[in-house]
Design an enzyme around this catalytic site. Structure first.
Site: not given
Ligand code: NAD
Length: 495
Positions: A268, A302
Site C-alpha cells: 500500500e 496517501c
Molecule cells: P516510509 O516508506 O518511509 O516508511 C514506512 C515504513 O517503512 C516505516 O515503518 C519505516 O520504518 C519502514 N522503512 C523505511 N525504510 C525502510 C527500509 N530501508 N527497509 C525496511 N523498512 C523501511 O513511509 P512513511 O514516510 O512512514 O509514510 C508515508 C508514505 O506512506 C507516503 O508515501 C504515503 O502515501 C504512504 N501511505 C500509503 C498508504 C496506503 O494505504 N496506500 C497509507 C498510509 C501511508
C-alpha cells in the site's frame, strides 16, 4: 541512536488514565524486551519538541527471535477453531474501545495529528478488528461443480504462515490493525515493525492484545531502525508474506528484497490524488470536500488531494471560496485540537517550502499561506497555489503537507488525461452532477478507488488499495483477509 536518556518527559503523559499503556519496550513471544545491546531510540512530540520516551533499537538477532516466536505459535493458532480466534479478536476490539482516549492521546503526542483526528483513527483501527473478528467465522472452503467424472472438487483457503507487517507513521494505529486483524483472522501469526517516529501506538496495541488474551508469539512488535529489523524478515523463508504500507520508494526496495524467496506481497504505497470539479458540481459541497481531502492529517495522507482541477467557468468562484475556507483553518499543537497540527519531521517541512518555491518559479500564484508558521519548527501555514502549471513538482510528486495546488481545465478529455498522467493510482475524487460523465470518468480514471461527490472512502468493509505504483493487492474487506491465505485445490474420488 542513543542510550536511554534521563531527561524530562512530556508533561502530557500524565494525562494518561492508564499509564501502563505507555510501553517503552518491544514485544516478542509475549515478553516485553529491551535490545540485546541496550540501545534505544528517542521519540519526541513533533508539536512541542518535548521528549516522550524511548523504544529499544533491536537488531538482527532479536528480529530473528521474533520470527522464531511467530513460527512456533503458528501451528496452535492456525489449528484453533475460527470462532476461538474470532472471540479473541473481539476482546482486542473491546480493549481498544475501552482505552480510546489514552490511545488517541498517545497518538497525538507522537504523531502530532489533532486529537479529534486521533480519536477518529482509533475508531477506524478498532473497526478493522471488529470486522475481521466477524470475517474470521465465514466459510473458507468453496465447493465447485465438478468437471471430473465422479470427482468432488473444493477450494480451501489456508493461512499463509508467519507474515511480516511494516507500517508508516501517518496512521500509526489503523495501518497496524488493518493488517494484523486480517492476518490473525486468517490464522496467521505476525511480526510487526512500526515506524520509529510512532512506536508507542504500536506497543500500546500489543499491550491490549495481551490483555485480550491473544497468545504469546501470535503478535510480535519489533522496534528499531527499519533496515536492521525488516531486512532479515524479507530474507527468511519462514516468513511467507510481507504487507507494507509506506512510500513507493521503500515499497520498491522491499519488493526486490522479497524476490529471492518469492514472498506474497501486499504493498500500500503512495498516492497523488486528482480532485476534479466540473462546472455543474454543487460548489459549496465541492469546496468543503476539497478542504477535507487536502488538509486531513495535516495533508500527510496517501489519500490527500494533491492536484485540484477545476473547470474553467467556475475556477475563480471555487478558488475564492477555497481560499476563504483555508484561511479559517486553525493551526496548533494537536492536543489543542486544531484543524491542522505539526508535520512529522524537518524533511516534511522542507518539502513544503521546496514545492511552493518551485511552483511559484514556474508561474503559479500564491493565494494564501506559503511559509513556515511561527508556532514551531514543524508547523507550516495552510497554503493555496493558483494556476499551478503541469510541470511544477507539486503536480509530479506527493506533497504530504498542507499545500493545495489548483488549476483550471477546459475539457473532459484534457482533465482525465492530466489526472491519469501519474505513476500513482490510489484514489481519484470527482465532483459533478452529470450521471453520464460520472460513468465515463469512473471507467477512464486509472485509480483503485474513485470517490464521486464525497471525500470519505475508507472503512473496514471496502477493498482499499491502488493501481500502478500505488501498490499491489487490497486491504480491508474479504480481499484483505484472503491476502493472508493460500489456495489449496482438492479433488476427491471415493472409489
Ligand atoms: P516510509 O516508506 O518511509 O516508511 C514506512 C515504513 O517503512 C516505516 O515503518 C519505516 O520504518 C519502514 N522503512 C523505511 N525504510 C525502510 C527500509 N530501508 N527497509 C525496511 N523498512 C523501511 O513511509 P512513511 O514516510 O512512514 O509514510 C508515508 C508514505 O506512506 C507516503 O508515501 C504515503 O502515501 C504512504 N501511505 C500509503 C498508504 C496506503 O494505504 N496506500 C497509507 C498510509 C501511508
Amino acid at each position: 541512536m542513543s542510550m536511554t536518556l534521563e531527561r524530562p518527559r512530556s508533561a502530557a503523559l500524565e494525562k494518561l488514565s492508564d499509564p501502563k499503556l505507555f510501553k517503552e519496550f518491544s514485544y516478542i513471544n509475549g515478553e516485553w524486551c529491551a535490545a540485546d545491546t541496550g540501545e534505544s531510540l528517542a521519540v519526541t512530540d513533533p508539536g512541542s519538541g518535548d521528549f516522550i520516551g524511548t523504544v529499544p533499537a533491536l537488531g538482527t538477532s532479536e528480529s530473528n527471535r521474533a520470527i522464531e516466536a511467530a513460527d512456533a505459535a503458528f501451528t496452535e493458532w492456525s489449528d484453533r477453531l475460527p470462532q476461538d480466534r474470532a472471540a479473541l479478536l473481539r476482546r482486542w476490539f473491546e480493549q481498544i474501545c475501552i482505552n480510546r482516549e489514552d490511545l488517541a492521546l498517545l497518538m497525538t503526542l507522537e504523531q502530532g495529528k489533532p486529537l479529534s483526528e486521533a480519536r477518529g483513527e482509533i475508531d477506524y483501527a478498532a473497526e478493522f478488528v471488529e470486522f475481521y473478528s466477524e470475517e474470521a467465522k465465514r466459510p473458507n472452503i468453496e465447493g465447485i461443480t465438478s468437471h471430473l467424472p465422479d470427482g468432488e472438487v473444493e477450494v480451501w483457503r489456508e493461512p499463509l504462515g508467519v507474515v511480516a507487517l511494516v507500517t508508516p507513521w501517518n496512521f500509526p494505529s489503523a495501518m497496524i490493525t488493518r493488517k494484523a486483524a486480517a492476518a490473525l483472522a486468517a490464522g496467521c501469526t505476525c511480526v510487526i515493525h512500526p515506524s520509529k517516529e510512532t512506536p508507542f501506538s504500536a506497543t500500546a496495541l500489543a499491550e491490549l492484545a495481551e490483555r485480550a488474551g491473544i497468545p504469546a508469539g501470535v503478535i510480535n512488535v519489533v522496534t528499531g531502525e527499519p533496515a536492521a529489523v525488516v531486512e532479515p524478515w524479507t530474507q527468511d523463508t519462514r516468513v511467507r508474506g510481507l504487507s507494507f504500507t509506506g512510500s513507493t520508494q521503500v515499497g520498491r526496495l522491499l519488493y526486490t528484497q522479497c524476490a529471492p524467496t518469492i514472498k506474497r506481497l501486499v504493498l500500500e504505497l503512495g498516492g497523488h490524488a486528482p480532485f476534479i470539479v466540473y462546472a455543474d458540481a454543487d460548489l459549496d459541497h465541492a469546496v468543503n470536500s476539497a478542504i477535507a481531502a487536502k488538509f486531513a492529517t495535516s495533508g500527510q495522507d496517501c489519500l490527500a488531494a494533491n492536484r485540484i482541477f477545476i473547470e474553467r467557468p467556475i475556477y475563480e468562484a471555487f478558488a475564492e471560496r477555497f481560499v476563504a475556507a483555508t484561511r479559517r483553518l486553525t493551526v496548533d499543537h494537536g492536543l489543542e485540537d486544531p484543524d491542522i497540527g505539526p508535520l512529522m519531521n524537518a524533511a516534511a517541512v522542507a518539502k513544503q517550502e521546496d514545492h511552493v518555491r518551485d511552483a511559484l518559479e514556474k508561474g503559479a500564484k500564491l493565494l494564501c499561506g506559503g511559509a513556515r508558521s511561527d508556532l514551531g519548527p514543524l508547523f507550516f501555514q495552510p497554503t493555496v497555489l493558483g494556476d499551478t502549471p503541469a510541470h511544477a513538482r507539486i503536480y509530479q510528486e506527493e506533497t504530504f503537507g498542507p499545500v493545495a495546488a489548483l488549476s483550471a481545465f477546459d475539457s473532459e478529455e484534457d482533465v482525465i488525461a492530466r489526472a491519469n498522467d501519474s505513476e500513482y493510482g490510489l484514489v481519484a475524487y470527482l465532483h459533478t452532477l452529470n450521471a453520464r460523465r460520472i460513468y465515463r470518468a469512473t471507467r477512464q480514471l486509472d485509480y483503485g478507488m474513485v470517490a464521486v461527490n464525497r471525500t470519505k472512502v475508507t472503512g473496514a468493509p471496502i477493498p482499499f488499495g491502488g493501481m500502478k505504483q500505488s501498490g499491489i493487492g487490497r486491504e480491508g474487506a474479504r480481499q484483505g483477509m484472503e491476502a493472508f491465505t493460500e489456495i489449496k485445490y482438492v479433488c476427491r474420488d471415493y472409489r
